[in-house]
Design a protein around this motif. Structure first.
Motif, PDB file in Angstrom:
ATOM      1  N   GLU A  89       0.536  -1.188  -0.360  1.00  0.00           N
ATOM      2  CA  GLU A  89      -0.209   0.318   0.603  1.00  0.00           C
ATOM      3  C   GLU A  89       0.486   1.220  -0.140  1.00  0.00           C
ATOM      4  O   GLU A  89       2.043   0.968  -0.118  1.00  0.00           O
ATOM      5  CB  GLU A  89      -0.767  -0.176   1.400  1.00  0.00           C
ATOM      6  CG  GLU A  89       0.044   0.362   2.588  1.00  0.00           C
ATOM      7  CD  GLU A  89      -0.664   0.117   3.958  1.00  0.00           C
ATOM      8  OE1 GLU A  89      -0.541  -0.973   4.322  1.00  0.00           O
ATOM      9  OE2 GLU A  89      -1.094   1.181   4.745  1.00  0.00           O
ATOM     10  N   THR A  91      -0.339   4.341   1.597  1.00  0.00           N
ATOM     11  CA  THR A  91      -1.253   5.910   2.097  1.00  0.00           C
ATOM     12  C   THR A  91      -1.572   7.275   1.178  1.00  0.00           C
ATOM     13  O   THR A  91      -2.745   7.034   0.939  1.00  0.00           O
ATOM     14  CB  THR A  91      -1.444   5.609   3.719  1.00  0.00           C
ATOM     15  OG1 THR A  91      -1.219   4.319   3.972  1.00  0.00           O
ATOM     16  CG2 THR A  91      -3.732   6.190   4.248  1.00  0.00           C
ATOM     17  N   GLU A  94      -2.941   6.954  -2.212  1.00  0.00           N
ATOM     18  CA  GLU A  94      -4.848   6.678  -2.313  1.00  0.00           C
ATOM     19  C   GLU A  94      -5.085   8.182  -1.914  1.00  0.00           C
ATOM     20  O   GLU A  94      -6.387   7.724  -2.385  1.00  0.00           O
ATOM     21  CB  GLU A  94      -4.493   5.327  -1.220  1.00  0.00           C
ATOM     22  CG  GLU A  94      -3.736   4.093  -2.057  1.00  0.00           C
ATOM     23  CD  GLU A  94      -4.090   2.888  -0.759  1.00  0.00           C
ATOM     24  OE1 GLU A  94      -4.888   2.374  -0.268  1.00  0.00           O
ATOM     25  OE2 GLU A  94      -2.948   1.864  -0.669  1.00  0.00           O
ATOM     26  N   VAL A  95      -4.479   8.296  -1.088  1.00  0.00           N
ATOM     27  CA  VAL A  95      -5.419   9.798  -0.481  1.00  0.00           C
ATOM     28  C   VAL A  95      -5.229  10.477  -1.729  1.00  0.00           C
ATOM     29  O   VAL A  95      -6.297  10.880  -2.032  1.00  0.00           O
ATOM     30  CB  VAL A  95      -4.857  10.196   0.891  1.00  0.00           C
ATOM     31  CG1 VAL A  95      -5.346  11.358   1.102  1.00  0.00           C
ATOM     32  CG2 VAL A  95      -4.858   9.704   1.843  1.00  0.00           C
ATOM     33  N   THR A  98      -7.564   9.094  -4.380  1.00  0.00           N
ATOM     34  CA  THR A  98      -8.974   9.920  -4.167  1.00  0.00           C
ATOM     35  C   THR A  98     -10.534  11.011  -3.666  1.00  0.00           C
ATOM     36  O   THR A  98     -10.631  11.676  -4.702  1.00  0.00           O
ATOM     37  CB  THR A  98      -9.012   8.865  -2.493  1.00  0.00           C
ATOM     38  OG1 THR A  98      -9.134   7.409  -3.093  1.00  0.00           O
ATOM     39  CG2 THR A  98     -11.430   8.973  -1.875  1.00  0.00           C
TER      40      THR A  98
ATOM     41  N   PHE B  13     -14.407   7.819   3.651  1.00  0.00           N
ATOM     42  CA  PHE B  13     -13.128   7.747   2.502  1.00  0.00           C
ATOM     43  C   PHE B  13     -12.729   6.968   1.422  1.00  0.00           C
ATOM     44  O   PHE B  13     -12.289   7.103   0.446  1.00  0.00           O
ATOM     45  CB  PHE B  13     -11.603   8.827   3.243  1.00  0.00           C
ATOM     46  CG  PHE B  13     -11.191   9.592   2.418  1.00  0.00           C
ATOM     47  CD1 PHE B  13     -12.133  10.310   1.737  1.00  0.00           C
ATOM     48  CD2 PHE B  13      -9.891   9.022   2.282  1.00  0.00           C
ATOM     49  CE1 PHE B  13     -11.310  11.634   0.894  1.00  0.00           C
ATOM     50  CE2 PHE B  13      -9.071  10.032   0.859  1.00  0.00           C
ATOM     51  CZ  PHE B  13      -9.552  11.032   0.362  1.00  0.00           C
ATOM     52  N   VAL B  15      -9.836   4.918   2.276  1.00  0.00           N
ATOM     53  CA  VAL B  15      -8.857   4.830   2.421  1.00  0.00           C
ATOM     54  C   VAL B  15      -7.898   4.407   3.740  1.00  0.00           C
ATOM     55  O   VAL B  15      -8.327   4.888   4.498  1.00  0.00           O
ATOM     56  CB  VAL B  15      -7.517   5.746   2.247  1.00  0.00           C
ATOM     57  CG1 VAL B  15      -5.940   5.940   2.292  1.00  0.00           C
ATOM     58  CG2 VAL B  15      -7.737   5.909   0.390  1.00  0.00           C
ATOM     59  N   GLN B  16      -7.518   3.321   4.157  1.00  0.00           N
ATOM     60  CA  GLN B  16      -6.739   2.960   5.414  1.00  0.00           C
ATOM     61  C   GLN B  16      -5.754   2.344   5.202  1.00  0.00           C
ATOM     62  O   GLN B  16      -5.583   1.484   4.627  1.00  0.00           O
ATOM     63  CB  GLN B  16      -7.855   2.468   6.367  1.00  0.00           C
ATOM     64  CG  GLN B  16      -7.691   1.628   7.634  1.00  0.00           C
ATOM     65  CD  GLN B  16      -7.472   3.093   8.491  1.00  0.00           C
ATOM     66  OE1 GLN B  16      -6.753   4.302   8.284  1.00  0.00           O
ATOM     67  NE2 GLN B  16      -8.271   2.588   9.511  1.00  0.00           N
ATOM     68  N   SER B  17      -4.132   2.845   6.528  1.00  0.00           N
ATOM     69  CA  SER B  17      -3.782   1.973   6.517  1.00  0.00           C
ATOM     70  C   SER B  17      -3.054   0.669   6.822  1.00  0.00           C
ATOM     71  O   SER B  17      -4.391   0.670   7.214  1.00  0.00           O
ATOM     72  CB  SER B  17      -2.014   2.765   6.773  1.00  0.00           C
ATOM     73  OG  SER B  17      -2.861   2.927   8.201  1.00  0.00           O
TER      74      SER B  17
END
Ligand SMILES: [Cu+2]
Lengths: 384, 57
Positions: A89, A91, A94-95, A98, B13, B15-17
């Motif tokens: 991942e 983050t 991805e943020v 989005t 949202f 999205v999460q780590s």
């Protein structure tokens, strides 16, 4: 591509695409006939610029996204010894991916909502017109005036059937256009007499469904004089393609005198109901009415399409004295439970008399019989 | 409480780590997450309603 070419040359096709796509896109913007028209009202022009802004946003997004994809495919290809990364991942990325679409969507929603609000604001109109869809013609009623009429397809059948060349406004021309004044806010009320139709005039930015039992609203303010054409946009039966719309925008003065003229014509027709008409006069008008209202089912030559639509040619009801009364009743009141419509509300007394006379004398139905408007009026009065 | 709210907002949202996810799944009961989720959904619906109302007035 041959390996001997210098490296940069191999990027040529991708570069070509990157340049050619926006150029092709900008051509769409001009009046090539591929794009929607900007139209002649404030609303239609707002809709057009929204459409173009969003189109260009989509083009830019597509170029960026596909650019990154193609560049990655090319720069990290296997023959160069690229190895896939193994991570789970990221983050931050991805943020970003989005939040970015969210911001773009909201940015597009703001001007779109403003236009929608304008579109639905039918308050403070200068005049109201009730538009009613019928199979297969439009009916217009000017609410503030004592004025209403049907608007029928005017393209001759010979063009439709290919015996003649098609005119410039093939299937987009009517016998009586909707005449409106420029510069005034006109509120439209939409409903239907039978099935769902849709009143669509691209230059006014209006496409509104007409639903039986419901009233929809819209409005327009046309700034430029001219003729704006449209069509029914909701499949409504066999003659769906044969109920065009013609809106004629004229100066307020010309509009006023048109209204006066229409009213005077209606008054003189009412005053003239008792005038005795000759066979020739009835036959001439009758043929026009028959072509517009009856030929779709009973055919131009009166042969019909049995068993669905009976022939009128050589039909005893239509030819002989004994069938006369029933003939009149059939045309006035229709036949319930069959597709045969009632015409007492659709056609004027004079038109009903003329079309019945025509049927009784055309195609060798030589009964010599005349039906006068006064007789139709008497019959209708006695029915009530 | 803050940790639960954070988890729900991250879910909204999308999205999460991975680290936070593991920690969340160490909690003994799922109920605080579910209840906060339902509550926040209601708050979201009402907020959208107000926004629409404000935009159209
Ligand atoms: Cu229609």
């Amino acid at each position: 591509m041959p390996a001997c070419l210098p490296k940069v040359w191999r990027l040529l096709p991708a570069g070509f695409l990157l340049i050619a796509l926006p150029v092709a896109g900008s051509q769409v913007n001009t009046s090539s006939g591929w794009n929607m028209p900007p139209g002649v009202t404030g609303i239609s022009q707002n809709i057009f610029s929204l459409h173009m802004i969003i189109f260009w946003i989509c083009v830019v997004i597509a170029l960026v996204v596909f650019g990154v994809i193609f560049w990655s495919l090319f720069a990290y290809r296997k023959s160069k010894g690229a190895k896939a990364a193994h991570f789970h991942e990221n983050t931050l990325v991805e943020v970003i991916w989005t939040a970015l679409p969210l911001i773009i969507l909201v940015a597009m929603a703001v001007p779109a909502t403003a236009t929608l609000k304008q579109l639905y604001d039918t308050s403070e109109a200068d005049m109201d017109i009730l538009v009613t869809g019928h199979q297969w013609r439009w009916h217009y009623q000017y609410m503030e005036e004592d004025l209403s009429f049907f608007s029928n397809l005017a393209t001759p059948r010979s063009q439709i059937e290919g015996q003649e060349d098609k005119g410039d406004f093939y299937l987009l021309e009517v016998d009586q256009p909707l005449v409106v004044p420029t510069g005034q806010k006109i509120r439209f009320l939409f409903t239907s007499n039978d099935v769902i139709h849709s009143w669509w005039v691209p230059d006014l930015g209006i496409k509104k469904d007409t639903l039986p039992g419901f009233i929809n609203e819209s409005w327009t303010r046309i700034e430029e004089e001219g003729t704006y054409r449209g069509q029914c946009a909701e499949l409504c039966g066999r003659n769906h393609a044969f109920m065009p719309i013609e809106v004629k925008a004229v100066s307020p003065e010309a509009y006023q005198s048109w209204v006066e003229e229409r009213k005077a014509a209606a008054a003189s027709e009412a005053a003239n109901v008792d005038r005795e008409r000759s066979l020739d006069e009835l036959m001439q008008r009758g043929e026009e009415v028959y072509t517009t209202y009856c030929a779709a089912c009973h055919q131009e030559d009166g042969g019909g399409m049995p068993p669905a639509f009976p022939a009128l040619k050589g039909n005893a009801l239509v030819q002989e004295e004994s069938g006369r009364q029933q003939h009149l009743e059939t045309v006035l009141h229709g036949r319930s439970g069959t597709p045969m419509p009632a015409y007492s509300d659709t056609l004027s007394l004079a038109d009903i008399a003329a079309v019945i006379t025509y049927e009784r004398n055309a195609w060798g139905n030589n009964s010599g019989d005349r039906v006068q408007p006064a007789e139709i009026r008497e019959l209708l009065d006695s029915d009530d | 409480m803050w940790r639960v709210l954070q988890a729900v907002l991250a879910a909204f949202f999308g999205v999460q780590s991975e680290r936070k996810r593991r920690e969340d799944f160490q909690q003994s009961s799922p109920w605080p997450f579910i209840l906060t989720g339902v509550l926040m959904t209601l708050v979201f619906v009402v907020a959208v309603g107000f926004l629409a109302h404000w935009a159209s007035s």
